[in-house]
Design an enzyme around this catalytic site. Structure first.
Site, mmCIF file in Angstrom:
data_model
loop_
_atom_site.group_PDB
_atom_site.id
_atom_site.type_symbol
_atom_site.label_atom_id
_atom_site.label_comp_id
_atom_site.label_asym_id
_atom_site.label_seq_id
_atom_site.Cartn_x
_atom_site.Cartn_y
_atom_site.Cartn_z
ATOM 1 N N LYS A 78 0.837 -1.209 0.000
ATOM 2 C CA LYS A 78 0.000 0.000 0.000
ATOM 3 C C LYS A 78 0.871 1.258 0.000
ATOM 4 O O LYS A 78 1.879 1.342 0.720
ATOM 5 C CB LYS A 78 -0.908 -0.023 1.230
ATOM 6 N N SER A 147 -9.233 2.315 3.073
ATOM 7 C CA SER A 147 -8.266 2.992 2.243
ATOM 8 C C SER A 147 -7.304 2.038 1.541
ATOM 9 O O SER A 147 -6.548 2.439 0.673
ATOM 10 C CB SER A 147 -7.467 3.970 3.112
ATOM 11 N N SER A 171 -10.088 0.003 7.368
ATOM 12 C CA SER A 171 -9.511 0.075 6.025
ATOM 13 C C SER A 171 -8.842 -1.191 5.517
ATOM 14 O O SER A 171 -8.290 -1.193 4.414
ATOM 15 C CB SER A 171 -8.500 1.226 5.962
#
Length: 429
Positions: A78, A147, A171
């Site tokens: 990420k 996210s 998330s």
């Protein structure tokens, strides 16, 4: 070995075959690069991916003979997790092109285990609620969540067998439910978060996305040094609880049905299942999460608020304005109350191998909004381990997961119960 055969391997199978010499890291990489090239167009899971750089890294692994527990396994990271050889933009144009001079601890440990950092997956802006470009692999008209959108989408699309995400509110678990992948968010502090963009220092947790619980636990074992996670032991007759919780008016019937269906499947093959009513102090924990996150996020992102306010998206600015309403007394009061509540919840959860509850309000919403983390926030502030177990499908044909919860520190017990449930789902129609 054919491309489709390589792509079907689990992360653990891939590492074993590369370590034994049956496969090379370059062969594994080429299979995944080919698949990404033909499928990522409408998904847009990747923020940064340089095939030439990845090939060079795979060749280094092959020259030295990769033997580690993640030998040759492609991993998506990420884009709020620092990488010294790739840009880390934290999902915002404020840091576009930024190159940290270091690797995050999790990235360094992955490289030490002979894993291949394939590229950076898309994050929402500053790991908050402002969506970025990634779309849901099952239907690009729908959100992948946030996210950790890129990491969940990349695993769901078969681009990588493993990816890293982060969770402060919901998330990891929520987008995993939306995308239909397994997610393991461990107990707070189990995996080192040094080198990850700080959002909320007392809640931020690195999570692992995979196609199955054994791969997720195996990767978490590498990152944490918790060796037992590499070998799960399904209980002979698991003790499970079902805790639908509160604020159920926010849930679609399909989400509740996914929990009840898994409960029925577990009972059918012999699990001991208890239906729990939420304690009278349960619902108040939502406000404690709001207080802790609001105060800490506002302080953690003070440089962006001060120097780059107009460069942030309207969604991020609105969220920061809302978070900024939390006062210091409210934050301090929440911090004082939480230790006792965490202990009380641990006492309750420790009676069971896993507690089943909602992972998300329903299927992934249509459009770009990242969805509501309402059914994750309470558990995040309690710092307990969480797993998204995929397997259900909603009325729109999109995935719906079930959230499994354990007591703090009971990560192995929870993951072992998840393996039992995963095997049960596969065995039953």
């Amino acid at each position: 070995m054919k491309t489709e055969t390589i792509l079907a391997l689990s992360a653990r199978e891939t590492a074993s075959r590369v370590a034994s010499g049956d496969l090379t890291a370059r062969q594994v990489l080429e299979a995944h690069l080919e698949h990404i090239a033909t499928t990522d167009g409408p998904i847009m899971a990747w923020q940064y991916l340089d095939p030439a750089q990845a090939r060079a890294a795979a060749d280094v692994l092959d020259r030295r003979g990769a033997k580690g527990p993640l030998a040759g396994v492609p991993v998506g990271v990420k884009d709020v997790i620092d990488t010294r050889d790739m840009p880390t933009g934290y999902g915002t144009k404020v840091y576009d092109g930024f190159r940290p001079p270091w690797d995050a601890a999790a990235v360094s440990l992955t490289r030490s285990a002979d894993g291949l950092i394939l590229g950076k997956t898309v994050s929402t802006e500053l790991a908050m609620a402002s969506p970025n470009k990634t779309r849901n692999p099952h239907n690009p008209a729908h959100t992948p969540g946030g996210s950790s959108s890129g990491s969940c989408a990349a695993v769901a699309a078969g681009h990588v067998p493993l990816a890293f995400g982060t969770q402060t509110s919901g998330s990891v678990i929520r987008p995993a439910s939306y995308c239909g992948v397994t997610a393991l968010k461990p107990s707070f502090g189990l995996i080192n978060t040094v080198g990850i963009k700080v959002l909320c220092h007392s809640l931020d947790t690195l999570g692992v996305l995979a196609r199955g619980i054994e791969d997720a636990a195996h990767a978490a074992s590498v990152l944490s040094g918790y060796k037992a996670l590499a070998t799960l032991t399904p209980p002979a007759r698991p003790r499970l609880a079902v805790l639908p919780g509160t604020r159920l008016e926010k849930a679609d019937p399909a989400s509740t049905e996914a929990v009840l269906r898994l409960k029925a499947q577990a009972e059918q093959v012999g699990a001991e299942v208890t239906l729990l009513d939420p304690p009278d102090w349960y619902d108040g924990i939502f406000d404690l999460h709001e207080a802790v996150m609001g105060w800490e996020v506002t302080n953690s992102l003070a440089p962006e608020i001060r120097d780059h306010w107009q460069d942030l998206t309207p969604v991020t600015r609105a969220m920061l304005e809302d978070q900024g309403r939390v006062t210091e007394p409210r934050y301090r009061a929440a911090r004082e109350r939480l230790p006792a509540l965490r202990a009380r919840m641990d006492d309750l959860l420790s009676r069971f191998d896993a507690t089943l509850t909602l992972a998300a309000p329903g299927e992934a919403p249509e459009g770009t909004a990242t969805g509501d983390p309402i059914f994750n926030r309470l558990w995040s502030v309690l710092q307990v381990p969480l797993i998204n177990l995929p397997g259900a499908t909603g009325p729109g044909g999109l995935p719906i997961g079930v959230q499994l919860v354990g007591a703090r520190g009971a990560d192995h017990r929870l993951a072992s119960a998840a393996l039992w449930l995963e095997q049960t789902q596969k065995a039953l129609p």
